[in-house]
Design a protein around this motif. Structure first.
Motif, PDB file in Angstrom:
ATOM      1  N   ARG A 148       0.844  -1.190   0.000  1.00  0.00           N
ATOM      2  CA  ARG A 148       0.000   0.000   0.000  1.00  0.00           C
ATOM      3  C   ARG A 148       0.882   1.244   0.000  1.00  0.00           C
ATOM      4  O   ARG A 148       1.891   1.301   0.699  1.00  0.00           O
ATOM      5  CB  ARG A 148      -0.908   0.036   1.228  1.00  0.00           C
ATOM      6  N   TYR A 149       0.487   2.218  -0.808  1.00  0.00           N
ATOM      7  CA  TYR A 149       1.224   3.479  -0.887  1.00  0.00           C
ATOM      8  C   TYR A 149       0.291   4.657  -0.647  1.00  0.00           C
ATOM      9  O   TYR A 149      -0.889   4.620  -1.022  1.00  0.00           O
ATOM     10  CB  TYR A 149       1.834   3.675  -2.280  1.00  0.00           C
ATOM     11  N   ILE A 150       0.826   5.707  -0.079  1.00  0.00           N
ATOM     12  CA  ILE A 150       0.189   7.012  -0.151  1.00  0.00           C
ATOM     13  C   ILE A 150       0.557   7.576  -1.514  1.00  0.00           C
ATOM     14  O   ILE A 150       1.736   7.626  -1.868  1.00  0.00           O
ATOM     15  CB  ILE A 150       0.693   7.943   0.974  1.00  0.00           C
ATOM     16  N   GLU A 151      -0.448   7.984  -2.278  1.00  0.00           N
ATOM     17  CA  GLU A 151      -0.213   8.354  -3.679  1.00  0.00           C
ATOM     18  C   GLU A 151      -0.341   9.864  -3.882  1.00  0.00           C
ATOM     19  O   GLU A 151      -1.295  10.486  -3.398  1.00  0.00           O
ATOM     20  CB  GLU A 151      -1.232   7.643  -4.582  1.00  0.00           C
ATOM     21  N   ASP A 175       1.986  13.221   7.565  1.00  0.00           N
ATOM     22  CA  ASP A 175       3.036  12.964   8.553  1.00  0.00           C
ATOM     23  C   ASP A 175       3.874  11.764   8.138  1.00  0.00           C
ATOM     24  O   ASP A 175       5.118  11.780   8.262  1.00  0.00           O
ATOM     25  CB  ASP A 175       2.412  12.713   9.933  1.00  0.00           C
ATOM     26  N   HIS A 176       3.217  10.709   7.663  1.00  0.00           N
ATOM     27  CA  HIS A 176       3.950   9.521   7.185  1.00  0.00           C
ATOM     28  C   HIS A 176       4.843   9.891   6.007  1.00  0.00           C
ATOM     29  O   HIS A 176       5.996   9.435   5.923  1.00  0.00           O
ATOM     30  CB  HIS A 176       2.968   8.426   6.784  1.00  0.00           C
ATOM     31  N   THR A 177       4.319  10.702   5.096  1.00  0.00           N
ATOM     32  CA  THR A 177       5.108  11.125   3.936  1.00  0.00           C
ATOM     33  C   THR A 177       6.346  11.886   4.375  1.00  0.00           C
ATOM     34  O   THR A 177       7.452  11.648   3.860  1.00  0.00           O
ATOM     35  CB  THR A 177       4.254  12.004   3.011  1.00  0.00           C
ATOM     36  N   VAL A 178       6.181  12.795   5.316  1.00  0.00           N
ATOM     37  CA  VAL A 178       7.319  13.586   5.792  1.00  0.00           C
ATOM     38  C   VAL A 178       8.367  12.682   6.438  1.00  0.00           C
ATOM     39  O   VAL A 178       9.579  12.874   6.243  1.00  0.00           O
ATOM     40  CB  VAL A 178       6.829  14.678   6.768  1.00  0.00           C
ATOM     41  N   ASP A 179       7.923  11.669   7.179  1.00  0.00           N
ATOM     42  CA  ASP A 179       8.878  10.720   7.764  1.00  0.00           C
ATOM     43  C   ASP A 179       9.652   9.976   6.670  1.00  0.00           C
ATOM     44  O   ASP A 179      10.874   9.781   6.777  1.00  0.00           O
ATOM     45  CB  ASP A 179       8.140   9.710   8.643  1.00  0.00           C
TER      46      ASP A 179
END
Length: 441
Positions: A59-62, A402-406
Motif C-alpha cells: 500500500r502506498y500514499i499516492e 506525517d507519514h510522507t514527511v517521515d
C-alpha cells in the motif's frame, strides 16, 4: 547504505506482460516504468481515497493521482454514485442526452468567464480544437506556444516542437513558434516578427511560479493589439487554482480555455470553453465557413458528464480548492523541514502552488539530477510513498502527510550520504530514471 532491499517481483512480471503487448508498457508516457527506478515501477491493483495498492500487495500514499486527474481521491462516493446512476440509464445515444444540457449549464455556472462549452474525452482534443478554431477565425497559420511549459497536446502542432518529433513533417513544425513565460517584451517581439501570422497564444496561465504582476493582463492586451486569440490551457490549473480556474482567480478572461484532469476525478472528460463569437463558429448558427471543432463519438457519454457535475458540486459545496491548498502547505512545510534537518535543504526543493507541488532533486553543484531523483524515489517507494510529484488530493489525511514527511526524512538521510561521497550510484539499484521527452528510447 541500507542493506534492506525493497522488491516488486509481481510488478516486474506484470511490466514484462505490459511491454510485450503495449508500446512503452503504458498508455501514457508519464506512467512508463522508465520514470521509476529500475525494477521498482509498481503496477497498480486498485485504489481508494489517497491510497493505492500494487499487485505485490504493498500500500502506498499516492501523489499526483492519475497525472493530477484524481483530485478528490480514488472511488470518491459522490462521483461513483453519480456515475452508477447514469450507467443504469444508458451511456451513449444517437441524439444528445438531456444530461449534456445539464452538464453544460453546470460547467458555465462554475466557470462564468466562458459563454459556451463543448465536451470531449482528453485534453489534446480540446487544445487542438482551440488551435483549429483560432486559425479559422484569424485566417493565420502559426501557433505560438509557451516554450517554458512541458505539454499541450499529443497532436503534431505541439509534439513536433519536442525532442520526440519523429514522424512529423517540418512543414507542420515550422508553423509552431515559442514565447517565454513572464516576458511580455519577448512575446511582443515574436508577434511583431510574425506580423499577421500568429493565430493564437496558448499557455498555462500559471505553473510552478505565480504570474508576474500584470503579466496575464499584458498578454490579454498583446493578443488584442495583434489580433490573435488568447488560449488558456487550464488542464492543471482548472479547479486546483479555483473552481473557475486560474482565469477566475486572476481575473483575466481568455478567448478560449481548455479544462480536463480534475474535471472528471479520473473519468474521461475534457472541455473547450470560450466566448460565444468564437465557439459558435463550430456550430450551426452563423454565416461563416464551418469549423470542424469537436466531434467525438464518446465525448458526451452520460456517466462522464455525471462525474464532472458531481466533481463541480463537491468542489463548490465542500471548498475542495481550499482543502487542497491547506494540505499542500502542510506537506511543503514538512518536506522542507525534513530536508533541512538532514542537511539537504538546498538539494531537495519543493516548488509550485500548494495545490500543485512538485519537487526538484539537485546534485552537489545545484543542478537537476536524474540520478538523485532515482535515489529519492527508491527511498520513498520503500517507505510506502508513491510520489512522482507532491501534487495532493483532498483525500489525504494529516496522518498521511506525517507519514510522507517521515519517509522524506529517511530518503534525505540517504541523499546526504550520497552527496558526502559525491556519487549516488551505490544507491540507484540500476539505471537512473529518464525524462519523458527524449529522442532515443
Amino acid at each position: 547504505m541500507d542493506t534492506e532491499e525493497f522488491q516488486l517481483p509481481r510488478s516486474q512480471a506484470a511490466n514484462e506482460r505490459l511491454h510485450a503487448m503495449i508500446p512503452g508498457g503504458a498508455h501514457t508516457y508519464a506512467k512508463g516504468d522508465d520514470q521509476y527506478p529500475e525494477n521498482l515501477a509498481p503496477v497498480i491493483s486498485h485504489g481508494r481515497g489517497a491510497h493505492v495498492w500494487d499487485v505485490d500487495g504493498n500500500r502506498y500514499i499516492e501523489y499526483g493521482s492519475g497525472l493530477r486527474s484524481v483530485s478528490l481521491g480514488h472511488a470518491h462516493p459522490r462521483v461513483t454514485e453519480a456515475v452508477r446512476r447514469e450507467i443504469d440509464r444508458g451511456s451513449n445515444f444517437v441524439r444528445p442526452s438531456i444530461v449534456e444540457a445539464e452538464a453544460a449549464e453546470r460547467f458555465l455556472a462554475t466557470v462564468p468567464t466562458a459563454e459556451m462549452v463543448k465536451f470531449a474525452k482528453n485534453g489534446s482534443d480540446a487544445t487542438t480544437a482551440a488551435v483549429r478554431l483560432a486559425r479559422a477565425a484569424t485566417g493565420r497559420p502559426r501557433v505560438a506556444i509557451c516554450g517554458d511549459q512541458p505539454f499541450f497536446s499529443v497532436d503534431d502542432w505541439f509534439i513536433g516542437s519536442t525532442p520526440m518529433s519523429a514522424g512529423i513533417p517540418s512543414a507542420i513544425t515550422d508553423l509552431t513558434v515559442a514565447f517565454p513565460y513572464g516576458d511580455l517584451a519577448a512575446t511582443e517581439e515574436l508577434l511583431a516578427r510574425y506580423q499577421d501570422e500568429v493565430a493564437c497564444l496558448i499557455l498555462e496561465p500559471a505553473g510552478h511560479t505565480e504570474p508576474p504582476p500584470g503579466y496575464l493582463t499584458g498578454l490579454r492586451e498583446l493578443a488584442d493589439r495583434h489580433g490573435c486569440v488568447l488560449v488558456f490551457d487550464e488542464m492543471i490549473s482548472g479547479f486546483r487554482w479555483s473552481e473557475a480556474g486560474a482565469q477566475g482567480l486572476y481575473g483575466v478572461v481568455p478567448d478560449l480555455s481548455t479544462f480536463g484532469k480534475a474535471l472528471g476525478n479520473g473519468f474521461a472528460i475534457s472541455a473547450l470553453a470560450g466566448c460565444r463569437e468564437l465557439m459558435e463558429r463550430g456550430g450551426l448558427r452563423h454565416l461563416d465557413d464551418r469549423v470542424f471543432l469537436l466531434s467525438t463519438t464518446h465525448g458526451a457519454e452520460t456517466h462522464s458528464l455525471a462525474a464532472a457535475m458531481a466533481v463541480q458540486t463537491t468542489y463548490v459545496e465542500e471548498g475542495i480548492t481550499a482543502q487542497l491548498h491547506a494540505l499542500g502547505e502542510r506537506l511543503a512545510v514538512g518536506v522542507r523541514e525534513a530536508a533541512t534537518g538532514m542537511g539537504v535543504g538546498d538539494h531537495v526543493v519543493v516548488r509550485g502552488r500548494a495545490s500543485n507541488l512538485v519537487f526538484a532533486t539537485l546534485d552537489e553543484n545545484g543542478q537537476p539530477s536524474q540520478q538523485y531523483r532515482t535515489l529519492f524515489l527508491r527511498r520513498l517507494l520503500a517507505g510506502g510513498v508513491l510520489a512522482p510529484s507532491f501534487v495532493v488530493s483532498s483525500a489525504l489525511s494529516d496522518a498521511d502527510i506525517d507519514h510522507t514527511v517521515d519517509a522524506v526524512a529517511q530518503a534525505c538521510a540517504v541523499y546526504r550520504k550520497a552527496l558526502d561521497v559525491g556519487d549516488p550510484t551505490s544507491w540507484l539499484g540500476g539505471r537512473p530514471v529518464k525524462p519523458v521527452f527524449r529522442r532515443l528510447a
